[in-house]
Design an enzyme around this catalytic site. Structure first.
Site, PDB file in Angstrom:
ATOM      1  CD  GLU A  76      42.815  48.860  32.536  1.00  0.00           C
ATOM      2  OE1 GLU A  76      41.660  47.891  32.443  1.00  0.00           O
ATOM      3  OE2 GLU A  76      42.381  50.058  32.538  1.00  0.00           O
TER       4      GLU A  76
ATOM      5  CG  HIS B  28      42.785  47.375  26.982  1.00  0.00           C
ATOM      6  ND1 HIS B  28      44.010  47.857  27.903  1.00  0.00           N
ATOM      7  CD2 HIS B  28      41.757  47.376  27.957  1.00  0.00           C
ATOM      8  CE1 HIS B  28      43.789  48.018  28.928  1.00  0.00           C
ATOM      9  NE2 HIS B  28      42.293  47.882  28.925  1.00  0.00           N
TER      10      HIS B  28
ATOM     11  CG  HIS C  23      41.985  43.783  30.730  1.00  0.00           C
ATOM     12  ND1 HIS C  23      41.324  43.759  29.677  1.00  0.00           N
ATOM     13  CD2 HIS C  23      41.998  44.560  31.449  1.00  0.00           C
ATOM     14  CE1 HIS C  23      40.270  44.926  29.910  1.00  0.00           C
ATOM     15  NE2 HIS C  23      40.903  45.506  30.859  1.00  0.00           N
TER      16      HIS C  23
ATOM     17  CG  HIS D 165      37.863  46.052  35.219  1.00  0.00           C
ATOM     18  ND1 HIS D 165      38.217  44.936  34.919  1.00  0.00           N
ATOM     19  CD2 HIS D 165      38.354  47.143  34.426  1.00  0.00           C
ATOM     20  CE1 HIS D 165      39.014  44.827  33.767  1.00  0.00           C
ATOM     21  NE2 HIS D 165      39.060  46.116  33.463  1.00  0.00           N
TER      22      HIS D 165
ATOM     23  NE  ARG E  40      33.023  19.175  35.939  1.00  0.00           N
ATOM     24  CZ  ARG E  40      31.643  19.241  35.662  1.00  0.00           C
ATOM     25  NH1 ARG E  40      31.332  20.268  34.647  1.00  0.00           N
ATOM     26  NH2 ARG E  40      30.791  18.405  35.737  1.00  0.00           N
TER      27      ARG E  40
ATOM     28  CG  ASP F 180      28.631  50.876  35.676  1.00  0.00           C
ATOM     29  OD1 ASP F 180      28.371  49.752  35.713  1.00  0.00           O
ATOM     30  OD2 ASP F 180      29.205  51.309  34.392  1.00  0.00           O
ATOM     31  N   GLY F 181      25.877  49.304  37.720  1.00  0.00           N
ATOM     32  CA  GLY F 181      24.761  48.663  37.255  1.00  0.00           C
ATOM     33  C   GLY F 181      24.902  48.104  36.066  1.00  0.00           C
TER      34      GLY F 181
ATOM     35  CG  ASP G 259      37.334  51.429  33.564  1.00  0.00           C
ATOM     36  OD1 ASP G 259      38.511  51.825  33.399  1.00  0.00           O
ATOM     37  OD2 ASP G 259      36.842  50.289  33.074  1.00  0.00           O
TER      38      ASP G 259
ATOM     39  CG  LEU H 101      30.427  47.368  28.988  1.00  0.00           C
ATOM     40  CD1 LEU H 101      30.272  46.524  30.123  1.00  0.00           C
ATOM     41  CD2 LEU H 101      29.535  48.598  28.861  1.00  0.00           C
TER      42      LEU H 101
END
Length: 386
Positions: free
Chosen positions: A131, A143, A197, A218, A229, A250-251, A277, A310
């Site tokens: 990734e 990252h 990403h 993800h 647009r 995971d909400g 993840d 996150l």
């Protein structure tokens, strides 16, 4: 002729339909078939799970770590085994350890670790997921920006060389730092290319799908959103049937209502599938850890940098299935498929993984009626028992 072992349960989901009061026949690490209890061959060894259910083992295509180990901090075959073993406790039977953006030296060590894991036949090891580091600075997420860079010919050679010599390889790239020619070369070598990403437009995504990319990493996170647009990567992923999309359930990464909308809206044959993840916290009591010199805090199911960004998931695949089933309202068989047959299709390994069809690898999970973990079987061997 090898005698099949009969593993019986109240219900067996083969990846397509349910079989009641049946037995899964396995031998030599493969599925021989599913038969009714009264049709179990005479003399077959038997293991009865009574009122429980059997389903195909889970395939998680994005796993950064588990059991206290993050792939990248450690890259040996032993480290990979620690990660696969941690996730096997929650029903995951195949995964590619995922290396997030790092230095060329760490990437080289990760590729070597993957070669060692394959040669040693580490249970649960599918291959590798790189990734990065060829991502967008604008959508870098957690990252490290100092490691993000364009793909070079040396990078391309190393990735293609691993795939040809050592098996499955998935890589997440951003159009900002990888050309369509490089994507085509990767796909020609057998590499699965995922877009992530990135702040790419929908039109750019379509061009990269034309070049052979087939997945989005993800969905909704670290990518251009669906706008009125400009459809962005999210809109392109939902609208284009050529692409599969991973979803962290995971909400926290994605709201349940957004999940419902996406699952209804996705144009096929490409489908949405579950990924965790997951970081090294899975199966541990860790409260914090370091990621490239930055402290990640664990709190109430989330992993975050000090600024609130996150930094991976703190959820296992079985919990993800329970979430989409009980909170999002996905039927159980569909929830199970989101973690087995669909990621197998996305990864191109559905000819032998992700279902309980004759000749398929005997990877399966045993669950209670309340969807608690009971047992995990990998390659026809019981590796985890509750």
């Amino acid at each position: 002729m090898t005698t099949s072992t009969a593993v019986s349960a109240a219900r067996i989901f083969d990846g397509t339909r349910w079989h009641d009061n049946s037995a899964l026949l396995i031998s030599g690490g493969r599925v021989d078939g599913i038969v009714g209890i009264t049709d179990i061959p005479a003399g077959s060894p038997r293991l009865d799970y009574d009122d429980q259910l059997i389903a195909p083992g889970f395939i998680d295509l994005q796993v950064n770590g588990g059991g206290g180990v993050r792939f990248g901090d450690e890259t040996s075959a032993e480290a990979i085994h620690a990660i696969t073993a941690a996730h096997a406790r929650f029903g995951t039977t195949k995964l590619p350890p995922t290396l997030i953006t790092d230095t060329p030296e760490v990437t080289a060590r990760a590729l070597e670790g993957g070669r060692q894991a394959r040669s040693r036949r580490i249970p649960g090891f599918l291959g590798l997921h790189l990734e990065g580091p060829h991502l967008s600075l604008e959508r870098k997420g957690a990252h490290n920006p100092s490691f993000i860079r364009p793909m070079t010919e040396e990078d391309l050679h190393a990735i293609c060389g691993y795939r040809r010599a050592s098996g499955f390889l998935l890589t997440t790239v951003a159009p900002e730092n990888v050309t369509t020619e490089q994507v085509s070369a990767l796909v020609e070598a057998g590499v699965v290319v995922s877009i992530g990403h990135s702040n790419a437009t929908a039109a750019t995504v379509s061009t990269y799908l034309d070049a052979g990319a087939s997945m989005v990493t993800h969905l909704f996170n670290a990518m251009s959103p669906l706008g009125n647009r400009e459809p962005g990567i999210v809109g392109a992923a939902l609208d284009d049937g050529r692409v599969y999309a991973g979803l962290i359930a995971d909400g926290i990464h994605v709201d349940p209502v957004t999940m419902k909308v996406a699952l209804r809206a996705k144009f096929s044959p490409g489908q949405i599938f579950l990924v965790t993840d997951a970081m090294q916290t899975i199966g541990t009591s860790l409260r914090e850890f370091e990621l490239n010199g930055r402290v990640i805090h664990r709190n109430a199911g989330s992993l975050k940098l000090a600024d609130g960004t996150l930094a991976g998931g703190d959820i296992d695949m079985l919990a993800s299935i329970r979430f989409v089933h009980t909170v999002v309202g996905v039927p159980l068989e569909s929830a199970l498929s989101l973690a087995s047959s669909i990621p197998a299709k996305a990864a191109g390994v559905d000819g032998h993984l992700g279902s309980l069809k004759p000749s398929y690898v005997a990877d399966f999970v045993v669950l209670s009626g309340e969807l608690d973990h009971v047992d995990t079987w990998i390659d026809g061997n019981r590796v985890v028992h509750a």
